[in-house]
Design a protein around this motif. Structure first.
Motif, PDB file in Angstrom:
ATOM      1  N   VAL A   1      58.436 -44.130   8.096  1.00  0.00           N
ATOM      2  CA  VAL A   1      57.244 -44.783   7.540  1.00  0.00           C
ATOM      3  C   VAL A   1      56.997 -46.124   8.221  1.00  0.00           C
ATOM      4  O   VAL A   1      57.899 -46.947   8.337  1.00  0.00           O
ATOM      5  N   ASN A   2      55.780 -46.274   8.672  1.00  0.00           N
ATOM      6  CA  ASN A   2      55.341 -47.567   9.193  1.00  0.00           C
ATOM      7  C   ASN A   2      54.252 -48.091   8.252  1.00  0.00           C
ATOM      8  O   ASN A   2      53.354 -47.343   7.876  1.00  0.00           O
TER       9      ASN A   2
ATOM     10  N   GLU B   1      50.218 -29.104   9.944  1.00  0.00           N
ATOM     11  CA  GLU B   1      50.174 -30.254   9.031  1.00  0.00           C
ATOM     12  C   GLU B   1      50.819 -29.928   7.686  1.00  0.00           C
ATOM     13  O   GLU B   1      50.692 -28.811   7.192  1.00  0.00           O
ATOM     14  N   VAL B   2      51.505 -30.910   7.144  1.00  0.00           N
ATOM     15  CA  VAL B   2      51.976 -30.782   5.766  1.00  0.00           C
ATOM     16  C   VAL B   2      51.546 -32.024   4.996  1.00  0.00           C
ATOM     17  O   VAL B   2      51.395 -33.101   5.565  1.00  0.00           O
ATOM     18  N   GLU B   3      51.302 -31.824   3.690  1.00  0.00           N
ATOM     19  CA  GLU B   3      50.930 -32.954   2.829  1.00  0.00           C
ATOM     20  C   GLU B   3      52.209 -33.605   2.327  1.00  0.00           C
ATOM     21  O   GLU B   3      53.098 -32.917   1.824  1.00  0.00           O
ATOM     22  N   LEU B   4      52.265 -34.910   2.484  1.00  0.00           N
ATOM     23  CA  LEU B   4      53.441 -35.617   1.968  1.00  0.00           C
ATOM     24  C   LEU B   4      52.986 -36.651   0.957  1.00  0.00           C
ATOM     25  O   LEU B   4      52.024 -37.382   1.189  1.00  0.00           O
ATOM     26  N   GLU B   5      53.680 -36.686  -0.179  1.00  0.00           N
ATOM     27  CA  GLU B   5      53.368 -37.692  -1.203  1.00  0.00           C
ATOM     28  C   GLU B   5      54.253 -38.898  -0.986  1.00  0.00           C
ATOM     29  O   GLU B   5      55.467 -38.768  -0.849  1.00  0.00           O
ATOM     30  N   PHE B   6      53.628 -40.041  -0.941  1.00  0.00           N
ATOM     31  CA  PHE B   6      54.400 -41.281  -0.828  1.00  0.00           C
ATOM     32  C   PHE B   6      54.237 -42.021  -2.135  1.00  0.00           C
ATOM     33  O   PHE B   6      53.104 -42.269  -2.585  1.00  0.00           O
ATOM     34  N   GLU B   7      55.354 -42.343  -2.759  1.00  0.00           N
ATOM     35  CA  GLU B   7      55.271 -42.993  -4.070  1.00  0.00           C
ATOM     36  C   GLU B   7      54.872 -44.453  -3.908  1.00  0.00           C
ATOM     37  O   GLU B   7      54.967 -45.022  -2.811  1.00  0.00           O
TER      38      GLU B   7
ATOM     39  N   THR C   1      56.377 -47.570  -1.460  1.00  0.00           N
ATOM     40  CA  THR C   1      56.992 -47.041  -0.235  1.00  0.00           C
ATOM     41  C   THR C   1      57.176 -48.187   0.757  1.00  0.00           C
ATOM     42  O   THR C   1      56.280 -49.026   0.934  1.00  0.00           O
ATOM     43  N   GLN C   2      58.344 -48.228   1.365  1.00  0.00           N
ATOM     44  CA  GLN C   2      58.682 -49.357   2.240  1.00  0.00           C
ATOM     45  C   GLN C   2      58.588 -48.974   3.718  1.00  0.00           C
ATOM     46  O   GLN C   2      58.846 -47.815   4.072  1.00  0.00           O
ATOM     47  N   PRO C   3      58.272 -49.950   4.573  1.00  0.00           N
ATOM     48  CA  PRO C   3      58.355 -49.659   6.007  1.00  0.00           C
ATOM     49  C   PRO C   3      59.813 -49.330   6.340  1.00  0.00           C
ATOM     50  O   PRO C   3      60.709 -49.956   5.792  1.00  0.00           O
TER      51      PRO C   3
ATOM     52  N   PHE D   1      61.562 -36.167  15.326  1.00  0.00           N
ATOM     53  CA  PHE D   1      61.195 -37.424  14.673  1.00  0.00           C
ATOM     54  C   PHE D   1      59.719 -37.669  14.866  1.00  0.00           C
ATOM     55  O   PHE D   1      59.143 -37.338  15.891  1.00  0.00           O
ATOM     56  N   SER D   2      59.111 -38.288  13.829  1.00  0.00           N
ATOM     57  CA  SER D   2      57.736 -38.729  13.999  1.00  0.00           C
ATOM     58  C   SER D   2      57.529 -39.927  13.090  1.00  0.00           C
ATOM     59  O   SER D   2      58.398 -40.261  12.284  1.00  0.00           O
ATOM     60  N   THR D   3      56.412 -40.576  13.254  1.00  0.00           N
ATOM     61  CA  THR D   3      56.138 -41.718  12.373  1.00  0.00           C
ATOM     62  C   THR D   3      54.855 -41.439  11.611  1.00  0.00           C
ATOM     63  O   THR D   3      54.023 -40.625  12.030  1.00  0.00           O
ATOM     64  N   VAL D   4      54.723 -42.090  10.472  1.00  0.00           N
ATOM     65  CA  VAL D   4      53.486 -41.992   9.711  1.00  0.00           C
ATOM     66  C   VAL D   4      53.053 -43.421   9.351  1.00  0.00           C
ATOM     67  O   VAL D   4      53.890 -44.255   9.005  1.00  0.00           O
TER      68      VAL D   4
END
Ligand SMILES: [Zn+2]
Ligand SMILES: [Zn+2]
Length: 372
Positions: A329-330, A292-298, A301-303, A268-271
């Motif tokens: 997601v934070n 590292e990986v690139e992540l797309e957040f639309e 995006t909700q906490p 687990f991790s947070t972003v």
């Protein structure tokens, strides 16, 4: 010549129909409690001999059949003689019967297995994910080369101990008002080895062993968990003259990685997304144990949203596949605003419409998945 006329089944406490396993089991149990080293009963030795004899007869089909048909007389005319043994060699007797040492390590110092060595190493979580080879140093007692572990100066030989005649054990008889008590004790003259060194080896001062710093390459398998041990068989302390070496137990500590929480094989991790990144959508790089990986957040995006990176967690130890990596997601809400920013947000708030904060369908499902 048999030493007892008692019924062998009765001695072992088994039925006449008892199978091989039951006989063996009964014998083991009795032998453990009656062994003169263990038992304080004055007649322990006598009973022990009876038990051994009964087992000898009943454990072999030929002698058992003779005994069943003709009793003690049958055995006698069949030429059966119970094995004679001295109590010092009992452990050998058991090893012969059962292939192991009934009384555990230490009952027979002559062949004592070397002690185990415990040591610890620390690795990083990312190393645990990939597997790593480490050099592990540890001090270990080894057999002295100069005297080949005998303790005697090269060219000389240890001699038979005169106190025990080489048995390694002495019988101590104590007379009390209740009768004679016989106990076998480890010989103090030779420490149980049956032999004494007259000219001690100079390299090891007669101990036959030396302490050496040894380094072994240890392969730590991918997916290892914190606290697990790796056993290196036979790499521990040398045994006493001829005994096999102990094992080395390497405890692996996996240092916690501040970026990740490991739970089983999952990670687990947070972003952190800023309020605007979450609202407008954004691409961010996120740490995984692979890098590292690139992540797309639309946009929107909700906490509490969770992104599941399947198969990006820890590998399954000695298995197939990998766990998942879940990214929580934070959303960061600004803590300090300038007058201008404040005005902008107030302006935004005035323009909030009915749809602005409306949840997508399935939002509740997503929220639930965060807690699973
Ligand atoms: Zn030596
Ligand atoms: Zn001795």
């Amino acid at each position: 010549m048999a030493t007892t006329q008692r019924d062998y089944y009765e001695i072992l406490g088994v039925d006449r129909s008892a199978g091989e396993t039951d006989i063996k089991k009964a014998f083991r149990g009795l032998a453990r409690t009656l062994h003169p080293d263990v038992s304080d009963e004055p007649d322990a030795e006598e009973r022990f001999r009876e038990v051994v004899e009964a087992y000898e007869v009943l454990s072999k089909p030929e002698t058992r059949e003779l005994y069943d048909r003709y009793g003690h007389a049958g055995l006698q005319s069949g030429g059966f003689t119970p094995t004679s043994f001295d109590l010092g060699s009992l452990s050998d007797l058991f090893a012969a019967f059962f292939g192991d040492d009934l009384f555990g390590v230490g009952a027979r110092p002559r062949r004592a297995r070397g002690a185990d060595v415990g040591t610890q190493i620390e690795i990083e979580l990312v190393e645990a994910a990939k597997g790593v080879t480490r050099e592990v140093p540890f001090p270990v007692t080894v057999s002295c080369d100069a005297c080949r572990g005998s303790g005697a100066e090269p060219g000389t030989e240890p001699v038979t101990c005169s106190s025990c005649g080489g048995a390694g054990r002495v019988q101590q008889v104590s007379r009390t008002v209740f009768g004679e008590f016989i106990r076998a004790q480890t010989c103090s003259g030779c420490g149980g080895s049956g032999r004494v060194v007259e000219h001690p080896c100079q390299s090891c001062a007669g101990t036959g062993r030396l302490v050496e710093e040894r380094t072994l390459e240890v392969e730590i398998p991918a997916g290892i968990h914190d606290g697990q041990q790796i056993r290196l068989s036979g790499e521990g302390h040398a045994g006493v003259v001829g005994g096999r070496a102990g094992d080395v137990y390497v405890q692996v500590r996996v240092r916690p990685d501040p970026r990740f929480v490991r739970e089983g094989n999952d990670v687990f991790s947070t972003v952190d997304l800023t309020m605007t990144e979450a609202a407008l959508g954004s691409t961010l790089s996120v740490d995984t144990i692979d890098g590292e990986v690139e992540l797309e957040f639309e946009a929107g995006t909700q906490p509490g949203d969770i992104r599941v990176l399947r198969g990006r967690g820890m590998p399954v130890l000695q298995g197939f596949g990998r766990g998942d990596h879940r990214v929580l997601v934070n959303v960061q809400v600004p803590r300090r605003l300038t007058d201008e920013q404040q005005a902008l947000l107030q302006e935004f708030e005035r323009k909030v419409g009915e749809d602005t904060y409306r949840a997508d369908e399935g939002f509740f499902e997503k929220l639930k998945s965060a807690f699973r």
